[in-house]
Design an enzyme around this catalytic site. Structure first.
Site, short mmCIF file in Angstrom:
data_model
loop_
_atom_site.label_atom_id
_atom_site.label_comp_id
_atom_site.label_asym_id
_atom_site.label_seq_id
_atom_site.Cartn_x
_atom_site.Cartn_y
_atom_site.Cartn_z
N GLU A 39 57.06 -27.08 54.50
CA GLU A 39 56.45 -25.81 54.54
C GLU A 39 55.62 -25.64 53.19
OE1 GLU A 39 56.08 -21.38 54.10
OE2 GLU A 39 57.25 -22.72 52.90
N GLU A 40 56.47 -25.89 52.20
CA GLU A 40 55.95 -25.20 50.91
C GLU A 40 54.65 -26.19 50.52
OE1 GLU A 40 56.81 -22.85 49.17
OE2 GLU A 40 58.76 -22.40 49.79
CO CO Z 1 58.14 -20.64 49.01
ZN ZN Z 2 59.56 -20.10 52.07
#
Ligand code: CO
Ligand code: ZN
Length: 330
Positions: A193-194
């Site tokens: 996600e990051e």
């Molecule tokens: Co984050």
């Molecule tokens: Zn997050």
């Protein structure tokens, strides 16, 4: 709950290297789900319940990865230079400790403070105590994360990686609490996600949901020096109206507000100028998926001392559970 979050935040899992977090989560939930699989990118995709009359197929996503660093090269003296994995700000790197997958720890530092400016990321190196390149235990491509032990402060918790092991905890607890529901709920623990909502993208394609909900932390501006002051710690979970990746689908948000009101849960309406969550990837899947997020405010996001309020976490679990148990109508 405290034992579990402590284990979750202490587990090594930078973007692309989430397997230890995944193993821990799978161990914790495998008896509570009806089905699970791990997709090609490493997302843990689990199902609870089957679709019944009037129900919906819902994807709930929390990301397993944390921000970190990766070694770009080791110089002759044994200093390991690094690049960022995700939203690591150079200001937050100064004089912090980092740890590699094998347990090697080091001091993250840069000495280029010309004109009093914060050094750029390429000036940062990790000193692992090595005296030469040959002697250095870490090598090019090795990932590292910040060191930031878990601290129980009473009604607040502090550690590295509340972003987003808090979301994982909320997903796990709601999954365990969820009993009777007309909905088929796919709890996804996503990767990467990051670095750009990558895992949620492939997971959502595979699940093909009718509704998407991300679980994540959000920014909090109730500390000194911040001017907007619309998001506070301890004022209840947030329902996402907007961030840089998503406009929370209005009818879906109304259903979330209704669920909160039914259960007597205080909530905040979240409007961020930027940033994003897995919901931003889910909403753009296939022909489009109505999506929103339930977030928990967090002070000092993307530092080794991220801080959340325990009551917000409990209320977020309750909100998600109540929402998933009901019929969701447009
Ligand atoms: Co984050
Ligand atoms: Zn997050």
């Amino acid at each position: 709950m405290k034992n579990l979050i402590e284990k979750l935040v202490n587990t090594f899992g930078p973007s692309g290297y989430e397997s230890r977090v995944r193993d821990l989560i799978l161990e914790t939930i495998k008896d509570d789900v009806d089905e699970y699989r791990i997709d090609a990118l490493g997302n843990l995709i689990t199902r609870k319940g089957t679709l019944k009359e009037g129900g919906k197929r819902i994807m709930v996503s929390a990301h397993m990865d944390e921000i970190g660093l990766m070694v770009t090269h080791v110089d002759e003296q044994g200093f390991a230079y690094v690049t960022n994995l995700g939203g690591v700000r150079p200001l937050n790197c100064m004089s912090n400790r980092v740890v590699f997958a094998d347990g090697t720890e080091g001091m993250l530092c840069a000495r280029d403070m010309e004109n009093g400016k914060i050094p750029s990321m390429d000036k940062y190196y990790v000193d692992t105590g090595a005296s030469s390149r040959e002697d250095c235990k870490v090598k090019i491509g090795d990932p590292a994360v910040f060191v930031g032990r878990f601290v129980d402060m009473g009604d607040k918790w502090m550690s590295k990686t509340m972003d987003d092991r808090i979301g994982c905890l909320i997903g796990i607890e709601a999954l365990k609490a969820l009993k009777d529901s007309p909905n088929e709920v796919w709890f996804v623990f996503s990767v990467q996600e990051e670095v750009g909502l990558r895992g949620a993208k492939t997971a959502a394609y595979g699940v093909d949901p009718e509704i998407g909900i991300a679980l994540d932390v959000t920014l909090c501006n109730d500390t000194p020096g911040l001017v907007e002051r619309n998001l506070k710690l301890g004022a209840g979970p947030c329902i996402k109206a907007k961030d840089g990746s998503l406009i929370g689908t209005p009818w879906l948000n109304n259903a979330l507000y209704d669920a909160a009101e039914r259960a007597g849960i205080p909530y905040q309406i979240e409007v961020l100028r930027g940033a994003g969550t897995d919901a931003g990837a889910i909403t753009l899947t296939r022909s489009g998926v109505p999506s929103s997020a339930i977030s928990v405010t967090c002070r000092y996001v993307h530092t080794p001392s991220e801080m959340v309020d325990v009551n917000d976490v409990k209320q977020a679990i309750k909100l998600l559970t109540v929402f998933l148990e009901g019929k969701i109508e447009k």
